[in-house]
Design an enzyme around this catalytic site. Structure first.
Site, PDB file in Angstrom:
ATOM      1  N   CYS A 136       0.567  -1.333  -0.100  1.00 57.60           N
ATOM      2  CA  CYS A 136      -0.096  -0.056  -0.230  1.00 57.60           C
ATOM      3  C   CYS A 136       0.805   1.063   0.120  1.00 57.60           C
ATOM      4  O   CYS A 136       1.577   1.945  -0.765  1.00 57.60           O
ATOM      5  CB  CYS A 136      -0.821  -0.131   0.752  1.00 57.60           C
ATOM      6  SG  CYS A 136      -2.092   1.227   0.758  1.00 57.60           S
TER       7      CYS A 136
ATOM      8  N   HIS B 123      -3.905  -4.865   0.338  1.00 61.22           N
ATOM      9  CA  HIS B 123      -3.316  -5.797   1.923  1.00 61.22           C
ATOM     10  C   HIS B 123      -2.935  -7.150   1.952  1.00 61.22           C
ATOM     11  O   HIS B 123      -3.883  -7.190   2.617  1.00 61.22           O
ATOM     12  CB  HIS B 123      -3.410  -4.893   3.181  1.00 61.22           C
ATOM     13  CG  HIS B 123      -3.320  -3.661   2.984  1.00 61.22           C
ATOM     14  ND1 HIS B 123      -2.629  -2.799   3.873  1.00 61.22           N
ATOM     15  CD2 HIS B 123      -4.047  -2.252   2.989  1.00 61.22           C
ATOM     16  CE1 HIS B 123      -2.502  -2.049   4.145  1.00 61.22           C
ATOM     17  NE2 HIS B 123      -3.380  -0.948   3.571  1.00 61.22           N
TER      18      HIS B 123
ATOM     19  N   GLU C 278      -1.311  -8.814   4.131  1.00 60.02           N
ATOM     20  CA  GLU C 278      -1.373  -9.012   5.075  1.00 60.02           C
ATOM     21  C   GLU C 278      -2.485  -9.621   6.414  1.00 60.02           C
ATOM     22  O   GLU C 278      -2.905 -10.273   6.694  1.00 60.02           O
ATOM     23  CB  GLU C 278      -0.802  -8.317   5.958  1.00 60.02           C
ATOM     24  CG  GLU C 278      -1.093  -6.556   6.774  1.00 60.02           C
ATOM     25  CD  GLU C 278      -1.674  -6.052   5.434  1.00 60.02           C
ATOM     26  OE1 GLU C 278      -0.720  -6.117   4.369  1.00 60.02           O
ATOM     27  OE2 GLU C 278      -1.945  -4.543   6.115  1.00 60.02           O
TER      28      GLU C 278
END
Ligand code: MN
Length: 220
Positions: free
Chosen positions: A86, A193, A195
């Site tokens: 990001c 994202h 994660e």
């Protein structure tokens, strides 16, 4: 920093080390780590690409911006793998001389079906828009697909790509969702994202990054 980044690195065998924004770092990065992961965060100071703040610009942290640019410059010089997520992807682009849209909804020239919802209202662990990936790119090799579903939490995006980078992923409205280096150095940025996701391609992304870091450790 959100714990999700640490967990994602740990899950694939890496040891996350968090670095505070300090003004100077005289030691080589390679003397205490084997790779650089740049996380998400607030907006970039538009002064870095020669613009004045747009009315829709969010909170900026000049010190953090400078620190991340320093880290990217050092990691590149030392040949360490770099993964930007990001804001981290945008940081890579800025560090190498590119620019950003300060606010996608008010600055991005839309056509066709208009702008995809890049600031999703759905929870962060849910995917909301598709991303098309260039065949034979590093990202393609890593995620093993030319089209994946991603989550999306950004109102800024890469505008002009830095000279040393190429675009290897876009959403349906053309917004840049992935960039990478032009040589074989592991330099990868994604606008979503991974994660926060539990998709196989998210896992592969972190696994590939940590694998590249481990290669650095064995050769040190
Ligand atoms: Mn997006």
């Amino acid at each position: 920093m959100a714990g999700a980044y640490c967990r994602a690195v740990q899950k694939v065998g890496g040891i996350p080390v968090l670095l505070p924004a300090i003004t100077r770092l005289e030691r080589p990065l390679a003397s205490f780590c084997q790779g650089l992961l740049l996380s998400g965060g607030g907006d970039f100071d538009p002064g870095f690409f020669g613009e004045v703040p747009h009315p829709a610009l969010g909170t900026v942290d000049y010190e953090r911006d400078c620190w991340e640019i320093t880290l990217i410059t050092k990691a590149r010089r030392e040949g360490l793998p770099i993964l930007g997520i990001c804001r981290g992807m945008q940081a890579i682009n800025i560090a190498l001389g590119g620019s950003l849209y300060q606010d996608l909804p008010s600055q991005y020239p839309v056509s066709g079906k208009g702008l995809v919802e890049h600031h999703q209202s759905a929870p962060g662990d849910q995917v909301t828009h598709r991303v098309k990936i260039t065949v034979n790119s590093l990202l393609h090799q890593v995620v093993e697909s030319t089209e994946i579903w991603t989550n999306s939490h950004h109102h800024q995006a890469v505008k002009e790509t830095a000279p040393g980078l190429k675009v290897t992923a876009r959403s349906e409205d053309g917004v840049i969702e992935g960039i990478e280096g032009k040589n074989d150095h592991f330099l990868l940025g994604v606008q979503w994202h991974p994660e926060r996701l539990s998709t196989p391609d998210s896992h592969r992304l972190f696994a590939a990054f940590v694998r590249a870091c481990r290669g650095k450790m064995d050769s040190a």
